[in-house]
Design a protein around this motif. Structure first.
Motif, mmCIF file in Angstrom:
data_model
loop_
_atom_site.group_PDB
_atom_site.id
_atom_site.type_symbol
_atom_site.label_atom_id
_atom_site.label_comp_id
_atom_site.label_asym_id
_atom_site.label_seq_id
_atom_site.Cartn_x
_atom_site.Cartn_y
_atom_site.Cartn_z
ATOM 1 N N ASP A 1 34.910 70.375 -10.155
ATOM 2 C CA ASP A 1 34.965 69.025 -10.460
ATOM 3 C C ASP A 1 34.899 67.883 -9.360
ATOM 4 N N ALA A 2 35.533 68.414 -8.167
ATOM 5 C CA ALA A 2 35.552 67.801 -6.805
ATOM 6 C C ALA A 2 34.207 67.993 -6.108
ATOM 7 N N ALA A 3 33.664 69.053 -6.253
ATOM 8 C CA ALA A 3 32.125 69.069 -5.749
ATOM 9 C C ALA A 3 31.216 68.351 -6.429
ATOM 10 N N ARG A 4 31.411 68.411 -7.814
ATOM 11 C CA ARG A 4 30.471 67.492 -8.800
ATOM 12 C C ARG A 4 30.537 65.894 -8.244
ATOM 13 N N ARG A 5 31.708 65.609 -7.899
ATOM 14 C CA ARG A 5 31.945 64.316 -7.458
ATOM 15 C C ARG A 5 31.495 63.898 -5.848
ATOM 16 N N GLY A 6 31.459 64.936 -5.366
ATOM 17 C CA GLY A 6 31.148 64.796 -3.886
ATOM 18 C C GLY A 6 32.346 64.309 -3.159
ATOM 19 N N GLY A 7 33.568 64.774 -3.623
ATOM 20 C CA GLY A 7 34.648 64.318 -2.875
ATOM 21 C C GLY A 7 35.153 65.470 -2.478
ATOM 22 N N VAL A 8 36.832 65.760 -2.585
ATOM 23 C CA VAL A 8 37.731 66.515 -1.960
ATOM 24 C C VAL A 8 38.547 67.223 -2.804
ATOM 25 N N PHE A 9 38.737 68.696 -2.532
ATOM 26 C CA PHE A 9 39.561 69.542 -3.497
ATOM 27 C C PHE A 9 41.008 69.713 -2.589
ATOM 28 N N GLY A 10 41.960 69.465 -3.458
ATOM 29 C CA GLY A 10 43.444 69.632 -2.558
ATOM 30 C C GLY A 10 44.334 70.668 -3.799
ATOM 31 N N VAL A 11 45.253 70.976 -2.912
ATOM 32 C CA VAL A 11 46.284 71.899 -3.323
ATOM 33 C C VAL A 11 47.777 71.662 -2.812
ATOM 34 N N CYS A 12 48.569 71.761 -3.734
ATOM 35 C CA CYS A 12 49.891 71.510 -3.344
ATOM 36 C C CYS A 12 51.080 72.730 -3.816
ATOM 37 N N GLY A 13 51.223 73.333 -2.893
ATOM 38 C CA GLY A 13 52.269 74.592 -3.189
ATOM 39 C C GLY A 13 52.374 75.468 -1.812
ATOM 40 N N ASP B 1 52.142 79.103 0.409
ATOM 41 C CA ASP B 1 50.980 79.827 0.891
ATOM 42 C C ASP B 1 50.245 81.027 -0.125
ATOM 43 N N GLY B 2 50.746 81.127 -1.058
ATOM 44 C CA GLY B 2 50.318 81.927 -2.192
ATOM 45 C C GLY B 2 49.322 81.178 -2.846
ATOM 46 N N THR B 3 49.806 79.727 -3.142
ATOM 47 C CA THR B 3 48.906 78.816 -4.279
ATOM 48 C C THR B 3 47.837 78.483 -3.128
ATOM 49 N N VAL B 4 48.140 78.207 -1.878
ATOM 50 C CA VAL B 4 46.686 77.985 -0.915
ATOM 51 C C VAL B 4 45.814 78.972 -0.878
ATOM 52 N N ASN B 5 46.531 80.171 -0.784
ATOM 53 C CA ASN B 5 45.293 81.420 -0.814
ATOM 54 C C ASN B 5 44.494 81.294 -1.871
ATOM 55 N N ALA B 6 44.959 81.104 -2.971
ATOM 56 C CA ALA B 6 44.159 81.079 -4.459
ATOM 57 C C ALA B 6 43.258 80.066 -4.214
ATOM 58 N N ALA B 7 43.389 78.984 -3.637
ATOM 59 C CA ALA B 7 42.598 77.803 -3.494
ATOM 60 C C ALA B 7 41.090 78.179 -2.517
ATOM 61 N N VAL B 8 41.675 79.034 -1.763
ATOM 62 C CA VAL B 8 40.264 79.535 -0.683
ATOM 63 C C VAL B 8 39.290 79.814 -1.288
ATOM 64 N N THR B 9 39.174 80.706 -2.248
ATOM 65 C CA THR B 9 37.887 81.035 -2.836
ATOM 66 C C THR B 9 37.029 80.189 -3.482
ATOM 67 N N PRO B 10 37.745 79.031 -4.334
ATOM 68 C CA PRO B 10 36.840 77.946 -5.267
ATOM 69 C C PRO B 10 36.299 76.910 -3.872
ATOM 70 N N GLY C 1 55.714 74.788 -0.742
ATOM 71 C CA GLY C 1 56.273 75.937 -1.075
ATOM 72 C C GLY C 1 57.478 76.142 -0.191
ATOM 73 N N THR C 2 57.933 77.316 -0.186
ATOM 74 C CA THR C 2 59.181 77.749 0.673
ATOM 75 C C THR C 2 58.954 77.593 2.357
ATOM 76 N N PHE C 3 57.817 78.354 2.660
ATOM 77 C CA PHE C 3 57.684 78.296 4.138
ATOM 78 C C PHE C 3 56.436 77.583 4.713
ATOM 79 N N ASN C 4 55.324 77.485 3.800
ATOM 80 C CA ASN C 4 53.955 76.686 4.179
ATOM 81 C C ASN C 4 53.485 76.997 5.461
ATOM 82 N N HIS C 5 53.378 78.499 5.747
ATOM 83 C CA HIS C 5 52.809 78.896 7.246
ATOM 84 C C HIS C 5 51.539 77.951 7.616
ATOM 85 N N PHE C 6 50.501 77.921 6.730
ATOM 86 C CA PHE C 6 49.189 77.464 7.081
ATOM 87 C C PHE C 6 49.428 76.108 7.430
#
Length: 507
Positions: free
Chosen positions: A256-268, A270-279, A293-298
């Motif tokens: 949806d973000a790509a179709r709008r020419g916008g930005v993809f965001g994720v709040c969570g 490190d595991g949740t952020v990791n899952a957002a990398v592929t899309p 999340g708990t530590f948010n290393h990235f």
């Protein structure tokens, strides 16, 4: 005054000290009476500060947890120094309580040397340590620390000079800890290479997925409310299990973000952020990472400690390019023996051996006993029953307790590794703890002595690729804190500068 003999100076300072003490004792402080004696007692043995640190750990996010650890470490150093060296070096009697109103007296009068004040040292050390990591939290703690220090004079257990010297020692302890383990403020966030990214002042064009189940830490402010306040035109998707698997929801949001020419965001986390990398890679959209999340290393290595930090970066259009680590199963190495061509990605770390086993034990026991006890239980079990992992690494057979690969070089400052200085350096930070005779004992002793890099059982290198084969069928791998079955053979490499990610502009 400098021409006075030393005994005269000591008598003058002593008289001034006693005069200040008697003036505090003689003055009426109606507002202080219900508060200061109780506050003084609550700081016995550091209990007040440990309680505040627990609150910061639970509710303060990544910055609050770092501040809590630094504050407690500073307190421990100050308390140990004052109680073992300071009080034994200078023996000073406690003030006589005749002039102090009985209602102010503590129930249990201390009997140790009056000089210097341990309570003042602990208060100043904790507050200074917190402030060195977070000015905002330090400003909130400072009035409590000052009140505890003053309460020692108010209740008659210390002279003012005891408190001032104790406080000075506490501040010194906090700076000593920072000298050994630098704070985040001393380490500039990675800034190379800058890249162009859309600036969205009101959030229009942003599609962000919030995973409320990330981590185990409650937050003082609801991230959804913060997002809608800072970026009112952003589309916020609150993930719920009924909507399907998280990767599917993230895929739809990125599309949806790509179709709008916008930005993809994720709040969570490190595991949740990791899952957002592929899309994000598949649809070639900039990624906005919001720590949840708990530590948010990235996020922390980006310099994004809060949701507000991330929103400010988006408003300014401040972004960098970051490398992405890739785990690619080799031909015939899939779990079912077939060729698996689908890689998985990592932004922080990949590991084999003891750490994945530790993650497994922690996940099994944390719902029953809590996270920290579960982690300690995992360490104890690995030390007692663990076995080295045998595999072929770049053509050489090795027996390993741990294989670690970081997405970028993890550098050290002082005595402890702090962070990555560059998220686009093109290298894997490879570290291997080898097996061998008494390897567990030798590795543990070397780690505790800070000499791990000097033992022959430990090897490290910077590499662009790593081929691992011959893994046993039941081997587990961990990447960005997630656990998964490992293929029998895999390639670790990097996608250089593959991801555009927002981070606050540095001064």
């Amino acid at each position: 005054m400098s021409d006075l003999p030393r005994p005269h100076l000591r008598r003058l300072f002593g008289a001034t000290d006693r005069l200040a003490f008697h003036r505090v004792a003689a003055r009426s402080w109606p507002a202080a009476q219900p508060v200061l004696p109780r506050l003084s007692r609550s700081a016995d043995h550091g209990l007040l500060w440990f309680g505040i640190a627990a609150g910061m750990w639970a509710f303060g996010g990544a910055r609050g947890r770092r501040a809590a650890v630094r504050g407690v470490a500073s307190l421990a150093l100050a308390s140990g120094t004052v109680n073992t060296l300071g009080k034994s070096a200078v023996r000073r009697s406690r003030p006589v309580l005749d002039t102090v109103p009985v209602i102010r007296h503590l129930a249990h009068q201390p009997i140790t040397s009056s000089f210097p004040s341990g309570h003042a040292a602990s208060a100043a050390a904790f507050a200074s340590g917190v402030a060195l990591e977070s000015r905002g939290l330090g400003a909130a703690v400072a009035p409590v620390a000052v009140s505890v220090a003053f309460s020692r004079v108010y209740t008659g257990v210390h002279y003012p000079s005891d408190v001032l010297v104790g406080a000075a020692l506490g501040v010194g302890a906090a700076y000593a800890v920072r000298g050994m383990v630098p704070s985040r403020a001393q380490m500039p966030p990675p800034a190379r290479p800058r890249t162009d990214a859309p600036a969205l002042p009101d959030g229009e064009g942003l599609v962000v997925v919030v995973n409320p189940s990330s981590g185990a830490q409650p937050q003082l402010m609801d991230p959804v409310r913060q997002l809608k306040t800072a970026l009112p035109r952003a589309e916020v998707v609150l993930y719920e299990e009924e909507a399907g698997p998280l990767p599917k929801v993230l895929e739809e949001a990125a599309r949806d973000a790509a179709r709008r020419g916008g930005v993809f965001g994720v709040c969570g986390g490190d595991g949740t952020v990791n899952a957002a990398v592929t899309p994000a890679l598949r649809h070639d959209v900039p990624l906005l990472v919001l720590p949840g999340g708990t530590f948010n290393h990235f996020a922390a290595d980006l310099g994004v400690d809060t949701v507000a930090d991330a929103c400010a970066a988006l408003v300014e259009g401040s972004a960098v390019r970051a490398d992405v680590g890739r785990i690619k199963p080799l031909a015939g190495a899939g779990p079912d023996g077939r060729t698996s061509s689908e890689p998985v990605y990592f932004l922080n770390t990949f590991s084999l051996g003891a750490y994945p086993e530790l993650v497994r034990i922690r996940e099994e026991w944390s719902p029953k006993v809590g996270g920290p006890p579960a982690a300690l239980l995992g360490v104890a079990q690995i030390l007692h029953t663990g076995r080295p992992l045998r595999a072929v690494v770049n053509g050489k057979t090795r027996s390993m307790w741990l294989l670690f690969a970081g997405n970028g070089a993890y550098r050290s400052a002082g005595i402890a590794p702090v962070r990555r200085h560059d998220l686009a350096d093109g290298v894997l930070d490879v570290r291997i703890a080898h097996g061998g005779r008494f390897a567990r004992t030798r590795l543990l002793a070397a780690a505790l002595a800070g000499q791990l890099a000097k033992t022959r059982l430990y090897a490290s290198a910077k590499s662009q690729r790593l081929v691992i084969s011959g893994l046993p069928e039941d081997t587990q791998m961990a990447y960005d804190g997630e656990l998964a079955p490992a293929p029998s053979a895999l390639l670790l490499d990097k996608l250089p500068e593959a991801l555009t990610v927002y981070r606050p502009a540095s001064d």
